[in-house]
Write a protein that holds these residues in place. Structure first.
Motif, short mmCIF file in Angstrom:
data_model
loop_
_atom_site.label_atom_id
_atom_site.label_comp_id
_atom_site.label_asym_id
_atom_site.label_seq_id
_atom_site.Cartn_x
_atom_site.Cartn_y
_atom_site.Cartn_z
N ILE A 167 -61.61 -31.58 3.18
CA ILE A 167 -62.10 -32.57 4.14
C ILE A 167 -61.41 -32.31 5.47
CG2 ILE A 167 -61.99 -35.00 4.80
CD1 ILE A 167 -62.63 -35.73 1.93
N HIS A 168 -62.20 -32.25 6.53
CA HIS A 168 -61.70 -32.01 7.88
C HIS A 168 -61.91 -33.24 8.74
CE1 HIS A 168 -61.40 -27.55 7.36
NE2 HIS A 168 -62.32 -27.79 6.46
N LYS A 169 -61.00 -33.48 9.65
CA LYS A 169 -61.16 -34.55 10.63
C LYS A 169 -61.39 -33.92 12.00
CE LYS A 169 -58.93 -38.62 12.66
NZ LYS A 169 -57.67 -39.42 12.74
N GLN A 170 -62.51 -34.26 12.60
CA GLN A 170 -62.87 -33.70 13.90
C GLN A 170 -61.81 -34.02 14.94
OE1 GLN A 170 -66.11 -35.61 15.87
NE2 GLN A 170 -66.65 -33.82 17.09
N LYS A 187 -52.83 -33.48 1.54
CA LYS A 187 -52.96 -33.33 3.00
C LYS A 187 -52.17 -32.13 3.49
CE LYS A 187 -52.60 -35.89 7.34
NZ LYS A 187 -52.21 -37.18 7.99
N SER A 188 -52.77 -31.39 4.44
CA SER A 188 -52.09 -30.26 5.05
C SER A 188 -52.62 -30.10 6.47
CB SER A 188 -52.33 -28.98 4.23
OG SER A 188 -53.71 -28.68 4.15
N THR A 189 -52.35 -28.98 7.09
CA THR A 189 -52.85 -28.72 8.44
C THR A 189 -53.58 -27.38 8.47
OG1 THR A 189 -50.74 -27.73 9.07
CG2 THR A 189 -51.06 -30.07 9.60
N LYS A 190 -54.50 -27.26 9.39
CA LYS A 190 -55.24 -26.00 9.51
C LYS A 190 -54.29 -24.87 9.90
CE LYS A 190 -58.66 -27.31 12.31
NZ LYS A 190 -59.93 -27.23 13.08
N PRO A 191 -54.49 -23.68 9.36
CA PRO A 191 -53.67 -22.54 9.79
C PRO A 191 -53.91 -22.24 11.26
CG PRO A 191 -55.52 -21.81 8.47
CD PRO A 191 -55.51 -23.29 8.37
N LEU A 235 -54.97 -16.92 6.64
CA LEU A 235 -56.21 -17.58 6.24
C LEU A 235 -56.47 -17.49 4.74
CD1 LEU A 235 -58.63 -16.54 9.14
CD2 LEU A 235 -56.97 -18.41 9.04
N ASN A 236 -55.60 -16.76 4.03
CA ASN A 236 -55.73 -16.60 2.57
C ASN A 236 -57.08 -15.99 2.20
OD1 ASN A 236 -54.89 -16.76 -0.12
ND2 ASN A 236 -55.78 -18.79 -0.39
N VAL A 237 -57.43 -14.89 2.88
CA VAL A 237 -58.65 -14.14 2.60
C VAL A 237 -58.28 -12.68 2.41
CG1 VAL A 237 -60.11 -15.75 3.89
CG2 VAL A 237 -59.14 -13.77 5.06
N SER A 238 -59.25 -11.88 1.96
CA SER A 238 -58.94 -10.47 1.68
C SER A 238 -59.82 -9.49 2.45
CB SER A 238 -59.09 -10.20 0.18
OG SER A 238 -60.39 -10.53 -0.26
N THR A 239 -60.79 -10.01 3.21
CA THR A 239 -61.67 -9.13 3.97
C THR A 239 -61.85 -9.67 5.38
OG1 THR A 239 -63.71 -10.30 3.40
CG2 THR A 239 -62.96 -8.56 1.87
N ILE A 240 -62.29 -8.80 6.28
CA ILE A 240 -62.53 -9.25 7.65
C ILE A 240 -63.74 -10.18 7.70
CG2 ILE A 240 -64.02 -7.35 8.36
CD1 ILE A 240 -61.20 -9.03 10.44
N ALA A 241 -64.71 -9.95 6.81
CA ALA A 241 -65.86 -10.86 6.75
C ALA A 241 -65.42 -12.26 6.35
CB ALA A 241 -66.90 -10.32 5.77
N GLY A 242 -64.51 -12.32 5.37
CA GLY A 242 -63.99 -13.61 4.95
C GLY A 242 -63.19 -14.29 6.05
N ALA A 243 -62.42 -13.49 6.78
CA ALA A 243 -61.62 -14.04 7.88
C ALA A 243 -62.51 -14.60 8.98
CB ALA A 243 -60.71 -12.96 8.45
N LEU A 244 -63.57 -13.86 9.31
CA LEU A 244 -64.48 -14.34 10.35
C LEU A 244 -65.20 -15.61 9.91
CD1 LEU A 244 -65.99 -10.94 11.55
CD2 LEU A 244 -64.67 -12.55 12.94
N SER A 245 -65.63 -15.64 8.66
CA SER A 245 -66.31 -16.82 8.14
C SER A 245 -65.39 -18.03 8.16
CB SER A 245 -66.80 -16.56 6.72
OG SER A 245 -67.40 -17.71 6.17
N TYR A 246 -64.16 -17.84 7.70
CA TYR A 246 -63.18 -18.94 7.69
C TYR A 246 -62.90 -19.41 9.11
CZ TYR A 246 -59.04 -21.64 6.45
OH TYR A 246 -58.14 -22.66 6.27
N ALA A 247 -62.67 -18.48 10.02
CA ALA A 247 -62.32 -18.84 11.39
C ALA A 247 -63.44 -19.58 12.09
CB ALA A 247 -61.94 -17.59 12.17
N VAL A 248 -64.67 -19.13 11.87
CA VAL A 248 -65.81 -19.81 12.50
C VAL A 248 -66.01 -21.20 11.90
CG1 VAL A 248 -68.32 -19.75 12.76
CG2 VAL A 248 -66.99 -17.70 13.19
N SER A 250 -63.90 -23.09 10.44
CA SER A 250 -62.77 -23.98 10.74
C SER A 250 -62.54 -24.16 12.23
CB SER A 250 -61.50 -23.44 10.08
OG SER A 250 -61.64 -23.32 8.69
N LYS A 251 -63.43 -23.55 13.04
CA LYS A 251 -63.36 -23.68 14.50
C LYS A 251 -62.03 -23.15 15.05
CE LYS A 251 -66.48 -27.61 14.39
NZ LYS A 251 -66.73 -29.03 14.72
#
Length: 253
Positions: A167-170, A187-191, A235-248, A250-251
Protein backbone atom coordinates in the motif's frame (compact mmCIF):
# COMPACT_ATOMS: atom_id res chain seq x y z
CA UNK A 1 -14.41 -22.54 -3.58
CA UNK A 2 -18.00 -23.44 -2.84
CA UNK A 3 -19.93 -20.24 -2.60
CA UNK A 4 -22.66 -19.15 -4.94
CA UNK A 5 -22.25 -15.47 -4.08
CA UNK A 6 -18.86 -14.99 -5.66
CA UNK A 7 -18.72 -11.23 -5.17
CA UNK A 8 -18.71 -11.60 -1.39
CA UNK A 9 -15.53 -13.66 -1.60
CA UNK A 10 -13.49 -10.93 -3.22
CA UNK A 11 -14.55 -7.83 -1.31
CA UNK A 12 -15.43 -6.81 2.23
CA UNK A 13 -16.42 -3.39 0.94
CA UNK A 14 -20.21 -3.29 0.99
CA UNK A 15 -21.93 0.08 0.81
CA UNK A 16 -25.55 1.12 1.26
CA UNK A 17 -27.83 3.16 -0.96
CA UNK A 18 -26.15 6.04 -2.80
CA UNK A 19 -27.88 9.42 -2.46
CA UNK A 20 -28.72 11.73 -5.37
CA UNK A 21 -26.13 14.23 -4.10
CA UNK A 22 -23.44 11.55 -4.21
CA UNK A 23 -24.45 10.48 -7.70
CA UNK A 24 -24.02 14.08 -8.82
CA UNK A 25 -20.30 13.70 -7.99
CA UNK A 26 -19.69 11.30 -10.83
CA UNK A 27 -21.22 13.24 -13.73
CA UNK A 28 -18.95 12.59 -16.73
CA UNK A 29 -15.94 11.17 -14.92
CA UNK A 30 -15.88 8.08 -17.14
CA UNK A 31 -14.89 10.25 -20.10
CA UNK A 32 -11.67 11.13 -18.28
CA UNK A 33 -11.04 7.43 -17.56
CA UNK A 34 -11.54 6.57 -21.22
CA UNK A 35 -9.14 9.31 -22.28
CA UNK A 36 -6.51 7.99 -19.87
CA UNK A 37 -7.00 4.44 -21.21
CA UNK A 38 -6.31 5.68 -24.74
CA UNK A 39 -2.95 7.05 -23.63
CA UNK A 40 -1.57 4.09 -21.68
CA UNK A 41 -0.43 0.61 -22.68
CA UNK A 42 -1.84 -0.71 -19.39
CA UNK A 43 -5.32 -2.20 -18.97
CA UNK A 44 -7.78 0.01 -17.13
CA UNK A 45 -11.09 -0.84 -15.49
CA UNK A 46 -13.46 0.61 -12.89
CA UNK A 47 -15.19 -1.30 -10.09
CA UNK A 48 -18.55 -0.09 -8.75
CA UNK A 49 -18.94 -1.43 -5.19
CA UNK A 50 -22.58 -0.36 -4.99
CA UNK A 51 -23.60 -2.76 -7.74
CA UNK A 52 -20.56 -5.07 -7.53
CA UNK A 53 -19.98 -4.67 -11.26
CA UNK A 54 -17.30 -3.42 -13.63
CA UNK A 55 -18.42 0.00 -14.81
CA UNK A 56 -15.74 0.34 -17.46
CA UNK A 57 -13.18 -1.99 -19.07
CA UNK A 58 -10.60 -0.70 -21.55
CA UNK A 59 -9.72 -2.37 -24.84
CA UNK A 60 -6.11 -2.99 -23.78
CA UNK A 61 -5.79 -6.78 -24.15
CA UNK A 62 -3.74 -7.85 -21.11
CA UNK A 63 -6.65 -7.99 -18.65
CA UNK A 64 -9.18 -9.38 -21.12
CA UNK A 65 -7.81 -12.95 -21.36
CA UNK A 66 -9.14 -13.25 -24.90
CA UNK A 67 -12.57 -11.78 -24.08
CA UNK A 68 -13.98 -8.52 -25.39
CA UNK A 69 -14.39 -5.55 -23.00
CA UNK A 70 -18.16 -6.05 -23.23
CA UNK A 71 -17.79 -9.73 -22.22
CA UNK A 72 -15.67 -8.81 -19.20
CA UNK A 73 -18.13 -6.11 -18.13
CA UNK A 74 -20.98 -8.61 -18.42
CA UNK A 75 -19.09 -11.17 -16.36
CA UNK A 76 -18.20 -8.67 -13.64
CA UNK A 77 -16.76 -10.42 -10.59
CA UNK A 78 -17.39 -13.77 -12.25
CA UNK A 79 -14.49 -12.88 -14.55
CA UNK A 80 -12.03 -13.54 -11.70
CA UNK A 81 -13.48 -16.98 -11.06
CA UNK A 82 -13.17 -17.91 -14.71
CA UNK A 83 -9.69 -16.47 -15.28
CA UNK A 84 -7.75 -16.67 -12.01
CA UNK A 85 -6.24 -19.96 -10.66
CA UNK A 86 -7.71 -21.26 -7.40
CA UNK A 87 -4.55 -20.59 -5.38
CA UNK A 88 -4.49 -17.01 -6.57
CA UNK A 89 -8.20 -16.59 -5.79
CA UNK A 90 -7.40 -17.52 -2.20
CA UNK A 91 -4.63 -14.93 -2.27
CA UNK A 92 -7.04 -12.29 -3.62
CA UNK A 93 -9.46 -12.98 -0.78
CA UNK A 94 -6.66 -12.51 1.76
CA UNK A 95 -5.59 -9.25 0.10
CA UNK A 96 -9.16 -8.01 -0.03
CA UNK A 97 -9.78 -8.65 3.66
CA UNK A 98 -6.49 -7.12 4.80
CA UNK A 99 -6.73 -4.22 2.36
CA UNK A 100 -10.21 -3.09 3.36
CA UNK A 101 -9.35 -3.50 7.06
CA UNK A 102 -6.43 -1.12 6.46
CA UNK A 103 -8.58 1.27 4.44
CA UNK A 104 -11.36 1.33 7.02
CA UNK A 105 -8.96 2.62 9.69
CA UNK A 106 -7.73 5.57 7.61
CA UNK A 107 -9.07 9.05 8.42
CA UNK A 108 -11.88 10.45 6.20
CA UNK A 109 -10.70 12.17 3.04
CA UNK A 110 -7.17 10.80 3.55
CA UNK A 111 -8.42 7.53 2.07
CA UNK A 112 -8.37 8.93 -1.44
CA UNK A 113 -4.56 9.26 -1.27
CA UNK A 114 -3.86 5.55 -0.86
CA UNK A 115 -3.40 2.82 -3.46
CA UNK A 116 -2.72 -0.90 -3.23
CA UNK A 117 -0.64 -3.00 -5.61
CA UNK A 118 -0.20 -6.78 -5.82
CA UNK A 119 0.54 -9.60 -8.27
CA UNK A 120 -1.56 -12.58 -9.35
CA UNK A 121 -1.96 -14.86 -12.34
CA UNK A 122 -4.51 -14.55 -15.13
CA UNK A 123 -5.48 -17.65 -17.11
CA UNK A 124 -5.92 -17.27 -20.84
CA UNK A 125 -8.18 -19.29 -23.09
CA UNK A 126 -5.20 -21.28 -24.41
CA UNK A 127 -4.34 -22.37 -20.85
CA UNK A 128 -1.31 -20.12 -20.46
CA UNK A 129 -0.83 -18.05 -17.32
CA UNK A 130 0.44 -14.48 -17.08
CA UNK A 131 1.63 -12.91 -13.83
CA UNK A 132 0.14 -9.45 -13.75
CA UNK A 133 0.52 -6.47 -11.45
CA UNK A 134 -2.79 -5.03 -10.26
CA UNK A 135 -3.12 -1.55 -8.83
CA UNK A 136 -6.28 -0.18 -7.22
CA UNK A 137 -7.06 3.28 -5.87
CA UNK A 138 -10.30 4.95 -4.70
CA UNK A 139 -12.08 6.94 -7.37
CA UNK A 140 -15.18 8.07 -5.46
CA UNK A 141 -16.08 7.81 -1.78
CA UNK A 142 -19.53 7.79 -0.20
CA UNK A 143 -20.57 10.33 2.45
CA UNK A 144 -19.53 7.75 5.03
CA UNK A 145 -16.07 7.65 3.36
CA UNK A 146 -16.46 4.12 2.12
CA UNK A 147 -15.01 3.23 -1.26
CA UNK A 148 -17.82 3.61 -3.79
CA UNK A 149 -15.84 3.28 -7.01
CA UNK A 150 -12.24 2.26 -7.62
CA UNK A 151 -9.94 2.59 -10.61
CA UNK A 152 -7.72 -0.39 -11.44
CA UNK A 153 -4.61 -0.62 -13.61
CA UNK A 154 -3.22 -3.92 -14.89
CA UNK A 155 0.31 -4.40 -16.28
CA UNK A 156 2.89 -7.18 -16.55
CA UNK A 157 4.47 -7.96 -13.18
CA UNK A 158 8.24 -7.65 -12.77
CA UNK A 159 8.18 -10.33 -10.04
CA UNK A 160 8.41 -14.10 -10.46
CA UNK A 161 5.67 -15.09 -8.00
CA UNK A 162 2.21 -13.82 -6.95
CA UNK A 163 1.76 -11.72 -3.82
CA UNK A 164 4.08 -8.73 -3.36
CA UNK A 165 1.31 -6.71 -1.69
CA UNK A 166 2.03 -3.05 -0.96
CA UNK A 167 0.00 0.00 0.00
CA UNK A 168 1.37 3.39 -1.04
CA UNK A 169 0.43 6.83 0.22
CA UNK A 170 0.49 9.53 -2.43
CA UNK A 171 2.93 12.36 -1.80
CA UNK A 172 5.00 10.48 0.75
CA UNK A 173 7.69 7.84 0.88
CA UNK A 174 5.56 5.71 3.19
CA UNK A 175 4.48 2.24 2.20
CA UNK A 176 3.16 -0.86 3.90
CA UNK A 177 3.87 -4.46 2.91
CA UNK A 178 1.44 -7.26 3.72
CA UNK A 179 3.00 -10.24 5.47
CA UNK A 180 0.91 -13.03 3.97
CA UNK A 181 1.80 -15.49 6.73
CA UNK A 182 0.32 -13.52 9.61
CA UNK A 183 -1.79 -11.13 7.48
CA UNK A 184 -0.23 -8.09 9.11
CA UNK A 185 0.96 -4.85 7.50
CA UNK A 186 4.61 -3.86 7.98
CA UNK A 187 5.40 -0.18 7.50
CA UNK A 188 8.57 0.86 5.68
CA UNK A 189 9.78 3.53 3.27
CA UNK A 190 10.32 3.52 -0.47
CA UNK A 191 13.90 2.81 -1.55
CA UNK A 192 15.84 5.84 -2.75
CA UNK A 193 18.12 6.04 -5.75
CA UNK A 194 21.06 8.41 -6.15
CA UNK A 195 21.05 11.01 -8.90
CA UNK A 196 23.51 8.98 -10.98
CA UNK A 197 21.48 5.76 -10.53
CA UNK A 198 18.38 7.58 -11.76
CA UNK A 199 20.36 8.82 -14.78
CA UNK A 200 21.46 5.26 -15.59
CA UNK A 201 17.86 4.00 -15.38
CA UNK A 202 16.56 6.84 -17.54
CA UNK A 203 19.17 6.12 -20.21
CA UNK A 204 18.31 2.42 -20.13
CA UNK A 205 14.67 3.42 -20.60
CA UNK A 206 15.72 5.25 -23.77
CA UNK A 207 17.13 1.97 -25.11
CA UNK A 208 20.84 2.75 -24.68
CA UNK A 209 23.33 -0.08 -24.16
CA UNK A 210 25.83 -0.19 -21.30
CA UNK A 211 28.58 1.12 -23.57
CA UNK A 212 26.36 3.92 -24.88
CA UNK A 213 25.38 4.92 -21.33
CA UNK A 214 29.06 4.93 -20.34
CA UNK A 215 29.87 7.28 -23.23
CA UNK A 216 26.91 9.52 -22.37
CA UNK A 217 28.01 9.80 -18.73
CA UNK A 218 31.76 9.92 -19.52
CA UNK A 219 32.48 6.90 -17.34
CA UNK A 220 33.78 3.38 -17.94
CA UNK A 221 31.33 0.58 -18.83
CA UNK A 222 32.32 -1.20 -15.59
CA UNK A 223 31.14 1.88 -13.69
CA UNK A 224 27.73 1.63 -15.35
CA UNK A 225 27.63 -2.06 -14.38
CA UNK A 226 28.41 -1.05 -10.79
CA UNK A 227 25.50 1.41 -10.80
CA UNK A 228 23.23 -1.30 -12.20
CA UNK A 229 24.18 -3.69 -9.39
CA UNK A 230 23.48 -0.95 -6.86
CA UNK A 231 20.07 -0.34 -8.42
CA UNK A 232 19.23 -4.06 -8.40
CA UNK A 233 20.19 -4.32 -4.72
CA UNK A 234 18.20 -1.24 -3.70
CA UNK A 235 15.08 -2.30 -5.58
CA UNK A 236 15.42 -6.04 -4.87
CA UNK A 237 15.21 -6.99 -8.57
CA UNK A 238 17.47 -9.04 -10.83
CA UNK A 239 17.02 -7.49 -14.28
CA UNK A 240 17.04 -4.04 -15.80
CA UNK A 241 13.47 -4.63 -17.01
CA UNK A 242 12.43 -5.32 -13.44
CA UNK A 243 14.27 -2.25 -12.20
CA UNK A 244 12.58 -0.03 -14.77
CA UNK A 245 9.16 -1.46 -13.99
CA UNK A 246 9.67 -1.00 -10.24
CA UNK A 247 11.01 2.53 -10.64
CA UNK A 248 8.18 3.63 -12.89
CA UNK A 249 5.45 2.02 -10.78
CA UNK A 250 6.91 3.50 -7.59
CA UNK A 251 7.43 6.92 -9.20
CA UNK A 252 11.18 6.86 -8.57
CA UNK A 253 11.93 8.13 -12.08
Amino acid sequence: MKNTNHSTLLTKNHIGKISDDERFQQQDYLEAIKAFARLTYESVYVINYETMTFEYVSENPLFLCGHSPADVMKLGYEFYFKNVPDNDLTLLNTINEAGFDFFQNLPGEEKIRYSITYDFHLLHRDGKKTLINHKLTPLLLTKEKKMWKAMCIVSISHHKNPGNVFIHKQGSGELWELDLKDKAWRKSTKPKLTRREIEVLQLHAQGLSINEIAAQLSVAPDTVKYYRRQIFDRLNVSTIAGALSYAVNSKLI
